[in-house]
Design an enzyme around this catalytic site. Structure first.
Site, PDB file in Angstrom:
ATOM      1  N   HIS A  17       9.231   7.365  37.282  1.00 26.37           N
ATOM      2  CA  HIS A  17       9.136   8.405  36.300  1.00 26.37           C
ATOM      3  C   HIS A  17      10.159   9.144  36.051  1.00 26.37           C
ATOM      4  O   HIS A  17      10.229   9.440  34.659  1.00 26.37           O
ATOM      5  CB  HIS A  17       8.206   9.768  37.053  1.00 26.37           C
ATOM      6  CG  HIS A  17       6.865   8.752  37.748  1.00 26.37           C
ATOM      7  ND1 HIS A  17       6.521   8.986  39.155  1.00 26.37           N
ATOM      8  CD2 HIS A  17       6.048   8.263  36.962  1.00 26.37           C
ATOM      9  CE1 HIS A  17       5.348   8.604  39.509  1.00 26.37           C
ATOM     10  NE2 HIS A  17       4.967   8.054  38.105  1.00 26.37           N
ATOM     11  N   LYS A  41      -9.628  10.221  41.569  1.00 30.40           N
ATOM     12  CA  LYS A  41      -8.491   9.694  42.640  1.00 30.40           C
ATOM     13  C   LYS A  41      -8.601  10.747  43.647  1.00 30.40           C
ATOM     14  O   LYS A  41      -8.711  11.988  43.460  1.00 30.40           O
ATOM     15  CB  LYS A  41      -7.413   9.766  41.814  1.00 30.40           C
ATOM     16  CG  LYS A  41      -7.021   8.360  40.987  1.00 30.40           C
ATOM     17  CD  LYS A  41      -5.571   8.216  40.496  1.00 30.40           C
ATOM     18  CE  LYS A  41      -5.391   7.243  39.773  1.00 30.40           C
ATOM     19  NZ  LYS A  41      -4.129   7.031  39.191  1.00 30.40           N
ATOM     20  N   ARG A  90       5.391  -1.124  32.997  1.00 25.27           N
ATOM     21  CA  ARG A  90       6.180  -1.992  34.086  1.00 25.27           C
ATOM     22  C   ARG A  90       5.727  -3.374  33.933  1.00 25.27           C
ATOM     23  O   ARG A  90       6.479  -4.153  33.411  1.00 25.27           O
ATOM     24  CB  ARG A  90       5.683  -1.470  35.503  1.00 25.27           C
ATOM     25  CG  ARG A  90       6.411  -0.251  35.948  1.00 25.27           C
ATOM     26  CD  ARG A  90       5.571   0.330  37.112  1.00 25.27           C
ATOM     27  NE  ARG A  90       4.433   1.021  36.670  1.00 25.27           N
ATOM     28  CZ  ARG A  90       3.587   1.522  37.288  1.00 25.27           C
ATOM     29  NH1 ARG A  90       3.884   2.102  38.617  1.00 25.27           N
ATOM     30  NH2 ARG A  90       2.422   2.076  37.078  1.00 25.27           N
ATOM     31  N   SER A 128       4.144   5.044  42.903  1.00 23.73           N
ATOM     32  CA  SER A 128       3.790   6.016  43.703  1.00 23.73           C
ATOM     33  C   SER A 128       2.965   5.268  44.974  1.00 23.73           C
ATOM     34  O   SER A 128       3.517   5.690  45.994  1.00 23.73           O
ATOM     35  CB  SER A 128       2.985   7.200  43.056  1.00 23.73           C
ATOM     36  OG  SER A 128       3.931   7.820  42.239  1.00 23.73           O
TER      37      SER A 128
END
Ligand code: ADP
Length: 160
Positions: A17, A41, A90, A128
């Site tokens: 990040h 979440k 990514r 994460s």
């Protein structure tokens, strides 16, 4: 003034990040890193904790602000007068979801551009979730997150 938003969960912030934050901040007059309150979440860190960690790891970048939001990103963008959304990419697996979101946001507000920054090769595997998994089993985090984040992760898993 050109302003961009970098939205995400940041649960917690990683070097991946931070790399995107630095590169995004170079492209815009102001970059707002915005923690998304996502009701679907269950985060490890509270919004306040995530904001506090983001502030701590970006204090030396003058044109970065940390905030949080809920609801639609396009509404938040309007509120803060942002011209663009920054996203990191990514793997191919990021692409499908991000492509869909970018098209939807474009539909909702045609003047708001989504800009994708390709991950730096050394952070291509970093997320994460992976960091939380390593922390849970007491692994070394120094290559993945700054010390202050590693410390908070350790405290979390000691508490649990
Ligand atoms: P994650 O939990 O997968 O790390 P976030 O919601 O916190 O996801 O991510 C916010 C944004 O940062 C997304 O655009 C995501 O693609 C991007 N991002 C996360 N990790 C990296 C990384 N290692 N390299 C590039 N971009 C990243």
């Amino acid at each position: 003034m050109k302003t961009a938003i970098y939205p995400g969960s940041f649960d917690p912030v990683t070097y991946g990040h931070i790399d995107i934050i630095k590169r995004g901040a170079n492209l815009f007059d102001k970059l707002i890193v915005a923690v998304l309150l996502n009701p679907s979440k269950k985060p490890l860190f509270s919004v306040e904790e995530r904001v506090e960690l983001l502030k701590a790891v970006t204090y030396d970048i003058p044109n970065v602000e940390i905030d949080y939001f809920d609801g639609l990103l396009v509404d938040y963008a309007k509120k803060v007068n942002a011209n663009a959304i920054i996203k990191g990419l990514r793997m191919v697996s990021d692409f499908e979801y991000e492509f869909q979101m970018a098209l939807i946001n474009k539909k909702l507000n045609p003047s708001l551009e989504t800009i994708f920054l390709m991950t730096s090769a050394k952070y291509g595997y970093l997320s994460s979730s992976v960091v939380k998994e390593i922390a849970q089993f007491g692994g070394c985090l120094s290559e993945f997150v700054p010390d202050i984040v590693a410390q908070k992760l350790k405290e979390k898993f000691l508490d649990n």
